[in-house]
Design a protein around this motif. Structure first.
Motif, PDB file in Angstrom:
ATOM      1  N   MET A   1       0.842  -1.200   0.000  1.00 51.01           N
ATOM      2  CA  MET A   1       0.000   0.000   0.000  1.00 51.01           C
ATOM      3  C   MET A   1       0.878   1.251   0.000  1.00 51.01           C
ATOM      4  SD  MET A   1      -2.976   1.151   2.706  1.00 51.01           S
ATOM      5  CE  MET A   1      -1.802   1.372   4.045  1.00 51.01           C
ATOM      6  N   THR A   2       0.547   2.194  -0.870  1.00 48.36           N
ATOM      7  CA  THR A   2       1.311   3.426  -0.941  1.00 48.36           C
ATOM      8  C   THR A   2       1.034   4.285   0.287  1.00 48.36           C
ATOM      9  OG1 THR A   2       1.130   3.410  -3.354  1.00 48.36           O
ATOM     10  CG2 THR A   2       1.777   5.481  -2.313  1.00 48.36           C
ATOM     11  N   PRO A   3       2.075   4.735   1.001  1.00 44.47           N
ATOM     12  CA  PRO A   3       1.860   5.551   2.210  1.00 44.47           C
ATOM     13  C   PRO A   3       1.189   6.875   1.877  1.00 44.47           C
ATOM     14  CG  PRO A   3       4.112   4.713   2.107  1.00 44.47           C
ATOM     15  CD  PRO A   3       3.502   4.461   0.771  1.00 44.47           C
ATOM     16  N   LEU A   4       0.393   7.374   2.826  1.00 40.80           N
ATOM     17  CA  LEU A   4      -0.175   8.711   2.692  1.00 40.80           C
ATOM     18  C   LEU A   4       0.949   9.732   2.785  1.00 40.80           C
ATOM     19  CD1 LEU A   4      -3.347   8.565   4.982  1.00 40.80           C
ATOM     20  CD2 LEU A   4      -3.295   8.596   2.484  1.00 40.80           C
ATOM     21  N   ARG A   5       0.930  10.692   1.894  1.00 43.93           N
ATOM     22  CA  ARG A   5       1.950  11.734   1.881  1.00 43.93           C
ATOM     23  C   ARG A   5       1.489  12.912   2.741  1.00 43.93           C
ATOM     24  NH1 ARG A   5       1.648  12.429  -4.364  1.00 43.93           N
ATOM     25  NH2 ARG A   5      -0.507  12.194  -3.670  1.00 43.93           N
ATOM     26  N   LEU A   6       2.302  13.271   3.724  1.00 49.75           N
ATOM     27  CA  LEU A   6       1.964  14.351   4.650  1.00 49.75           C
ATOM     28  C   LEU A   6       2.876  15.548   4.430  1.00 49.75           C
ATOM     29  CD1 LEU A   6       1.543  12.364   8.002  1.00 49.75           C
ATOM     30  CD2 LEU A   6      -0.201  12.910   6.298  1.00 49.75           C
ATOM     31  N   LEU A   7       2.293  16.743   4.554  1.00 49.97           N
ATOM     32  CA  LEU A   7       3.050  17.988   4.510  1.00 49.97           C
ATOM     33  C   LEU A   7       2.726  18.736   5.802  1.00 49.97           C
ATOM     34  CD1 LEU A   7       3.262  20.373   1.418  1.00 49.97           C
ATOM     35  CD2 LEU A   7       3.348  21.195   3.770  1.00 49.97           C
ATOM     36  N   ILE A   8       3.740  19.088   6.565  1.00 52.02           N
ATOM     37  CA  ILE A   8       3.546  19.734   7.865  1.00 52.02           C
ATOM     38  C   ILE A   8       3.893  21.217   7.767  1.00 52.02           C
ATOM     39  CG2 ILE A   8       4.244  19.779  10.289  1.00 52.02           C
ATOM     40  CD1 ILE A   8       4.988  16.810  10.000  1.00 52.02           C
ATOM     41  N   VAL A   9       2.961  22.079   8.214  1.00 52.56           N
ATOM     42  CA  VAL A   9       3.213  23.523   8.249  1.00 52.56           C
ATOM     43  C   VAL A   9       3.104  23.976   9.698  1.00 52.56           C
ATOM     44  CG1 VAL A   9       2.577  25.778   7.313  1.00 52.56           C
ATOM     45  CG2 VAL A   9       2.112  23.701   5.984  1.00 52.56           C
ATOM     46  N   ASP A  10       4.247  24.276  10.297  1.00 54.78           N
ATOM     47  CA  ASP A  10       4.303  24.701  11.699  1.00 54.78           C
ATOM     48  C   ASP A  10       5.586  25.493  11.894  1.00 54.78           C
ATOM     49  OD1 ASP A  10       4.748  24.653  14.653  1.00 54.78           O
ATOM     50  OD2 ASP A  10       2.961  23.372  14.611  1.00 54.78           O
ATOM     51  N   ASP A  11       5.481  26.654  12.543  1.00 55.09           N
ATOM     52  CA  ASP A  11       6.661  27.510  12.669  1.00 55.09           C
ATOM     53  C   ASP A  11       7.569  27.125  13.829  1.00 55.09           C
ATOM     54  OD1 ASP A  11       4.576  28.419  14.360  1.00 55.09           O
ATOM     55  OD2 ASP A  11       5.616  30.312  14.661  1.00 55.09           O
ATOM     56  N   HIS A  12       7.169  26.161  14.646  1.00 56.75           N
ATOM     57  CA  HIS A  12       8.017  25.726  15.753  1.00 56.75           C
ATOM     58  C   HIS A  12       8.816  24.491  15.329  1.00 56.75           C
ATOM     59  CE1 HIS A  12       4.995  28.139  17.995  1.00 56.75           C
ATOM     60  NE2 HIS A  12       6.061  28.473  18.694  1.00 56.75           N
ATOM     61  N   PHE A  13      10.111  24.647  15.264  1.00 58.51           N
ATOM     62  CA  PHE A  13      10.970  23.578  14.751  1.00 58.51           C
ATOM     63  C   PHE A  13      10.837  22.293  15.562  1.00 58.51           C
ATOM     64  CE2 PHE A  13      15.006  21.278  15.203  1.00 58.51           C
ATOM     65  CZ  PHE A  13      15.175  20.839  13.894  1.00 58.51           C
ATOM     66  N   VAL A  14      10.805  22.422  16.887  1.00 61.93           N
ATOM     67  CA  VAL A  14      10.742  21.231  17.740  1.00 61.93           C
ATOM     68  C   VAL A  14       9.442  20.472  17.485  1.00 61.93           C
ATOM     69  CG1 VAL A  14      10.624  20.395  20.110  1.00 61.93           C
ATOM     70  CG2 VAL A  14      12.254  22.190  19.508  1.00 61.93           C
ATOM     71  N   VAL A  15       8.335  21.211  17.397  1.00 64.40           N
ATOM     72  CA  VAL A  15       7.042  20.577  17.130  1.00 64.40           C
ATOM     73  C   VAL A  15       7.046  19.919  15.760  1.00 64.40           C
ATOM     74  CG1 VAL A  15       4.574  20.990  16.757  1.00 64.40           C
ATOM     75  CG2 VAL A  15       5.775  22.164  18.612  1.00 64.40           C
ATOM     76  N   ARG A  16       7.519  20.673  14.779  1.00 65.34           N
ATOM     77  CA  ARG A  16       7.509  20.186  13.394  1.00 65.34           C
ATOM     78  C   ARG A  16       8.367  18.932  13.229  1.00 65.34           C
ATOM     79  NH1 ARG A  16       9.255  24.564  11.435  1.00 65.34           N
ATOM     80  NH2 ARG A  16      11.328  23.886  10.783  1.00 65.34           N
ATOM     81  N   SER A  17       9.580  18.994  13.756  1.00 67.50           N
ATOM     82  CA  SER A  17      10.480  17.851  13.609  1.00 67.50           C
ATOM     83  C   SER A  17      10.010  16.662  14.437  1.00 67.50           C
ATOM     84  CB  SER A  17      11.911  18.246  14.007  1.00 67.50           C
ATOM     85  OG  SER A  17      11.954  18.718  15.347  1.00 67.50           O
ATOM     86  N   GLY A  18       9.417  16.949  15.607  1.00 68.28           N
ATOM     87  CA  GLY A  18       8.883  15.870  16.442  1.00 68.28           C
ATOM     88  C   GLY A  18       7.727  15.163  15.757  1.00 68.28           C
ATOM     89  N   LEU A  19       6.851  15.930  15.142  1.00 71.08           N
ATOM     90  CA  LEU A  19       5.744  15.341  14.393  1.00 71.08           C
ATOM     91  C   LEU A  19       6.252  14.485  13.247  1.00 71.08           C
ATOM     92  CD1 LEU A  19       3.062  18.173  13.999  1.00 71.08           C
ATOM     93  CD2 LEU A  19       2.711  15.920  15.010  1.00 71.08           C
ATOM     94  N   ALA A  20       7.203  15.044  12.514  1.00 73.30           N
ATOM     95  CA  ALA A  20       7.739  14.317  11.365  1.00 73.30           C
ATOM     96  C   ALA A  20       8.367  12.997  11.796  1.00 73.30           C
ATOM     97  CB  ALA A  20       8.761  15.178  10.633  1.00 73.30           C
ATOM     98  N   ALA A  21       9.119  13.033  12.892  1.00 76.30           N
ATOM     99  CA  ALA A  21       9.777  11.814  13.374  1.00 76.30           C
ATOM    100  C   ALA A  21       8.749  10.791  13.858  1.00 76.30           C
ATOM    101  CB  ALA A  21      10.751  12.163  14.493  1.00 76.30           C
ATOM    102  N   SER A  22       7.746  11.262  14.596  1.00 79.75           N
ATOM    103  CA  SER A  22       6.739  10.354  15.140  1.00 79.75           C
ATOM    104  C   SER A  22       5.870   9.746  14.049  1.00 79.75           C
ATOM    105  CB  SER A  22       5.861  11.099  16.148  1.00 79.75           C
ATOM    106  OG  SER A  22       4.826  10.275  16.634  1.00 79.75           O
ATOM    107  N   LEU A  23       5.362  10.589  13.154  1.00 79.30           N
ATOM    108  CA  LEU A  23       4.474  10.097  12.107  1.00 79.30           C
ATOM    109  C   LEU A  23       5.229   9.253  11.085  1.00 79.30           C
ATOM    110  CD1 LEU A  23       2.315  13.304  11.556  1.00 79.30           C
ATOM    111  CD2 LEU A  23       1.697  11.239  12.820  1.00 79.30           C
ATOM    112  N   GLY A  24       6.517   9.546  10.927  1.00 79.54           N
ATOM    113  CA  GLY A  24       7.332   8.780   9.989  1.00 79.54           C
ATOM    114  C   GLY A  24       7.549   7.338  10.406  1.00 79.54           C
ATOM    115  N   LEU A  25       7.216   7.025  11.659  1.00 78.61           N
ATOM    116  CA  LEU A  25       7.348   5.651  12.139  1.00 78.61           C
ATOM    117  C   LEU A  25       6.239   4.754  11.601  1.00 78.61           C
ATOM    118  CD1 LEU A  25       8.214   6.338  15.897  1.00 78.61           C
ATOM    119  CD2 LEU A  25       9.795   5.631  14.088  1.00 78.61           C
TER     120      LEU A  25
END
Length: 206
Positions: A1-25
């Protein structure tokens, strides 16, 4: 199954990178881009389209609501999930009217976020039940027009009808009619209550 492609828009680097790392799992999700400003969304989406955009509301430059509106105008099939620390009902309603499909607070659990992402990817509106119930009532209420909002803002600043008429270059009777309609739409009895309700709804800023 092809993964859903996500684009994150958030000006807080810690939040943005944390989301990316968590959802990327997740095997069925893939974070394809991260942005810190709404202005960059259209250009990025044009070259890197996503299945779901996770959008913060409070951004430097244009707001998440405006970024959502611009995106949906050019890409009507795009799907936006507002993911914000806190938003007033009026902000959420404005985001939905701009084209967003859902809203979730950042305090939500990871499972709730994953569920919301998949719901929005399917094109379903996704809101917490209590918020959905409140917004359903709000959607049934008549909207305050731009002119009424202009007058309401002057009312909340303590201006009398005569002063409002002078500032806007209209008759005092016209102002009285507008104020009467505003009170009716806000379901309040006087100017003081209108001021409090306008602030509560986020129609005016203090």
């Amino acid at each position: 199954m092809t993964p859903l492609r996500l684009l994150i828009v958030d000006d807080h680097f810690v939040v943005r990178s944390g989301l990316a790392a968590s959802l990327g799992l997740e095997d069925d999700l893939s974070v394809i881009a991260e942005l810190d400003r709404g202005e960059d969304l259209l250009k990025t989406y044009a070259t890197t389209p996503a299945d779901v955009i996770l959008m913060d509301l409070q951004l430097p430059g244009i707001s998440g609501i405006e970024a959502t509106s611009q995106l949906l105008q050019q890409h009507p099939d795009s799907r936006v999930l507002i993911f914000s620390t806190f938003a007033r009902d009026d902000e959420v309603l404005a985001a939905l009217r701009a084209g967003a499909l859902g809203y979730l607070q950042k305090s939500a659990s990871r499972d709730m976020l994953l569920s919301a992402i998949h719901a929005v990817a399917r094109g379903e509106e996704c809101l917490p039940p209590d918020l959905a119930a409140r917004l359903e009532k709000r959607r049934a209420e008549p909207d305050v027009t731009p002119r009424e909002l202009e007058i309401l803002t002057l009312v909340t600043q303590g201006n009398a009808n005569k002063e409002i008429a002078a500032q806007l270059g209209i008759g005092e009777d016209t102002v009285k009619q507008h104020v009467s309609r505003i009170l009716h739409k806000l379901r309040v009895n006087d100017r003081a209550q209108a001021t409090a309700e306008a602030i509560r709804r986020g129609l005016v800023s203090v």
